[in-house]
Design an enzyme around this catalytic site. Sequence first.
Site, PDB file in Angstrom:
ATOM      1  N   GLY A 109       0.590  -0.778  -0.080  1.00  0.00           N
ATOM      2  CA  GLY A 109       0.147   0.234   0.130  1.00  0.00           C
ATOM      3  C   GLY A 109       0.601   1.197  -0.420  1.00  0.00           C
TER       4      GLY A 109
ATOM      5  CE1 TYR B 112     -11.028   3.292   5.996  1.00  0.00           C
ATOM      6  CE2 TYR B 112     -11.057   5.623   6.350  1.00  0.00           C
ATOM      7  CZ  TYR B 112     -10.258   4.411   6.479  1.00  0.00           C
ATOM      8  OH  TYR B 112      -8.850   4.599   6.390  1.00  0.00           O
TER       9      TYR B 112
HETATM   10  N1  LIG Z   1      -5.769   6.856   2.247  1.00  0.00           N
HETATM   11  C1  LIG Z   1      -6.361   7.410   3.055  1.00  0.00           C
HETATM   12  O1  LIG Z   1      -6.254   8.220   2.626  1.00  0.00           O
HETATM   13  C2  LIG Z   1      -6.218   7.199   4.284  1.00  0.00           C
HETATM   14  C3  LIG Z   1      -6.702   8.062   5.502  1.00  0.00           C
HETATM   15  C4  LIG Z   1      -7.122   7.988   6.968  1.00  0.00           C
HETATM   16  C5  LIG Z   1      -6.149   6.882   7.385  1.00  0.00           C
HETATM   17  N2  LIG Z   1      -5.569   5.892   6.312  1.00  0.00           N
HETATM   18  C6  LIG Z   1      -5.428   4.238   7.202  1.00  0.00           C
HETATM   19  O2  LIG Z   1      -3.443   4.818   6.761  1.00  0.00           O
HETATM   20  C7  LIG Z   1      -3.219   2.921   6.669  1.00  0.00           C
HETATM   21  C8  LIG Z   1      -2.206   2.695   5.207  1.00  0.00           C
HETATM   22  O3  LIG Z   1      -3.127   3.190   4.283  1.00  0.00           O
HETATM   23  P1  LIG Z   1      -2.833   2.981   2.491  1.00  0.00           P
HETATM   24  O4  LIG Z   1      -3.427   4.799   2.080  1.00  0.00           O
HETATM   25  O5  LIG Z   1      -1.254   3.230   2.700  1.00  0.00           O
HETATM   26  O6  LIG Z   1      -3.580   2.257   2.290  1.00  0.00           O
HETATM   27  P2  LIG Z   1      -3.759   0.961   1.111  1.00  0.00           P
HETATM   28  O7  LIG Z   1      -2.903   1.989  -0.108  1.00  0.00           O
HETATM   29  O8  LIG Z   1      -4.816   1.613   0.954  1.00  0.00           O
HETATM   30  O9  LIG Z   1      -3.059  -0.351   1.530  1.00  0.00           O
HETATM   31  C9  LIG Z   1      -3.527  -1.072   2.348  1.00  0.00           C
HETATM   32  C10 LIG Z   1      -3.381  -2.012   1.932  1.00  0.00           C
HETATM   33  O10 LIG Z   1      -3.091  -3.142   2.821  1.00  0.00           O
HETATM   34  C11 LIG Z   1      -3.845  -3.914   2.413  1.00  0.00           C
HETATM   35  N3  LIG Z   1      -4.298  -5.068   2.746  1.00  0.00           N
HETATM   36  C12 LIG Z   1      -5.956  -5.278   3.109  1.00  0.00           C
HETATM   37  N4  LIG Z   1      -6.510  -5.377   3.570  1.00  0.00           N
HETATM   38  C13 LIG Z   1      -5.690  -6.901   4.167  1.00  0.00           C
HETATM   39  C14 LIG Z   1      -4.977  -7.590   4.798  1.00  0.00           C
HETATM   40  N5  LIG Z   1      -6.301  -8.633   5.093  1.00  0.00           N
HETATM   41  N6  LIG Z   1      -4.010  -8.500   5.441  1.00  0.00           N
HETATM   42  C15 LIG Z   1      -3.117  -8.312   5.069  1.00  0.00           C
HETATM   43  N7  LIG Z   1      -2.710  -7.108   3.994  1.00  0.00           N
HETATM   44  C16 LIG Z   1      -4.453  -5.997   3.376  1.00  0.00           C
HETATM   45  C17 LIG Z   1      -4.062  -4.240   0.751  1.00  0.00           C
HETATM   46  O11 LIG Z   1      -4.613  -5.045  -0.087  1.00  0.00           O
HETATM   47  P3  LIG Z   1      -5.298  -5.248  -1.525  1.00  0.00           P
HETATM   48  O12 LIG Z   1      -4.789  -4.161  -1.801  1.00  0.00           O
HETATM   49  O13 LIG Z   1      -4.290  -7.001  -1.673  1.00  0.00           O
HETATM   50  O14 LIG Z   1      -6.311  -5.217  -0.280  1.00  0.00           O
HETATM   51  C18 LIG Z   1      -3.058  -2.630   0.434  1.00  0.00           C
HETATM   52  O15 LIG Z   1      -1.946  -2.861  -0.083  1.00  0.00           O
HETATM   53  C19 LIG Z   1      -4.464   2.484   6.571  1.00  0.00           C
HETATM   54  O16 LIG Z   1      -4.940   1.868   7.387  1.00  0.00           O
HETATM   55  C20 LIG Z   1      -5.874   3.848   6.303  1.00  0.00           C
HETATM   56  O17 LIG Z   1      -7.163   3.016   7.043  1.00  0.00           O
HETATM   57  C21 LIG Z   1      -5.270   5.981   4.719  1.00  0.00           C
END
Ligand SMILES: NC(=O)c1ccc[n+]([C@@H]2O[C@H](COP(=O)([O-])OP(=O)(O)OC[C@H]3O[C@@H](n4cnc5c(N)ncnc54)[C@H](OP(=O)(O)O)[C@@H]3O)[C@@H](O)[C@H]2O)c1
Length: 287
Positions: A11, A132
């Site tokens: 991610g 979410y």
């Molecule tokens: N993006 C935002 O705007 C935002 C805002 C606030 C907080 N956050 C938090 O910040 C964190 C990082 O976000 P990000 O943007 O880097 O997320 P991201 O790019 O969507 O990456 C999330 C990763 O988690 C993997 N994943 C999902 N379910 C899983 C599981 N059961 N076991 C192992 N891997 C799993 C996904 O793999 P797949 O692709 O295979 O599903 C993906 O590679 C998260 O906790 C998110 O909730 C994000």
Amino acid sequence: MKKVLITGSNGQLGLELQNKLKDKYELIVTSRADLDITDTQQVTELIKFKKPDVIINCAAYTAVDLCEQQGDAAYKSNAIGPKNLAIAANEIGAKLVHISTDYVFDGEGNKDELGNIRPYYETDVTNPQSAYGRTKLEGEKFIIQNLNKYFIIRTAWLYGEGKNFVRTMINLSKNNAKVKVVNDQIGSPTSTAELANMIENLIETEEYGIYHGTCEGYCSWYDLTCEIYGLLNINTKVIPVTTDEFPRPARRPKYSVLENKKLNELGLYKFKTWQEALKKYLEKENV
Ligand SMILES: NC(=O)c1ccc[n+]([C@@H]2O[C@H](COP(=O)([O-])OP(=O)(O)OC[C@H]3O[C@@H](n4cnc5c(N)ncnc54)[C@H](OP(=O)(O)O)[C@@H]3O)[C@@H](O)[C@H]2O)c1
């Protein structure tokens, strides 16, 4: 050399952290294919076998609108996954860094003593409005119930390597003379680079607890788009619209600005402003 396990490593944040930490720590890097955090047995076995000093959970179900229909899958990844990691971390004495979200708040904002709306503090009452947000809050609670050595970091509007709002708006500009963007949701765009800097500092401490970790300042999605296009000299016209004109399955908070209160009080890291971080990202990304 200390060992750091990164889950969800493909991610946005996972990729950033791999780069950031690779020279300083022995990294154990796992994507969903290597370690599904919802699989209790797999999590326990891997963590007991590898014995990391620090676990950084970057895995989450982040598709906010899809969470409304896929409630079970979202709950598993966003709540059960962190619970599994917390229990396993507790068993081997590891620290756990977990990333949460501004969407745990309802976005109505809190008032200061003068009656003006103020950013959310870590101690403010949560009240998520989407599946979410609810599942991410459950994840926080499970960690707190099962582990003392945790850092829960609520961040917002994250962009880095991968699919994100900044890249979407740049792509849209390539084929559109004008774009409509919501102007009544306020938050703090945050680069994964800045969040990774915070995490790098935090894991060397024992200052456990809930943190807010976002770039300084705030704006609307419309403001953010104008800033991106301004920095890149893109001529696509940006038209402000209301949330009501742009209905989505999941309710978004109107005002989800977070104050990095605990972080700033402890002096552990000072985030760049969202404008500075965005400029740096766009220069580096060469988009
Ligand atoms: N993006 C935002 O705007 C935002 C805002 C606030 C907080 N956050 C938090 O910040 C964190 C990082 O976000 P990000 O943007 O880097 O997320 P991201 O790019 O969507 O990456 C999330 C990763 O988690 C993997 N994943 C999902 N379910 C899983 C599981 N059961 N076991 C192992 N891997 C799993 C996904 O793999 P797949 O692709 O295979 O599903 C993906 O590679 C998260 O906790 C998110 O909730 C994000």
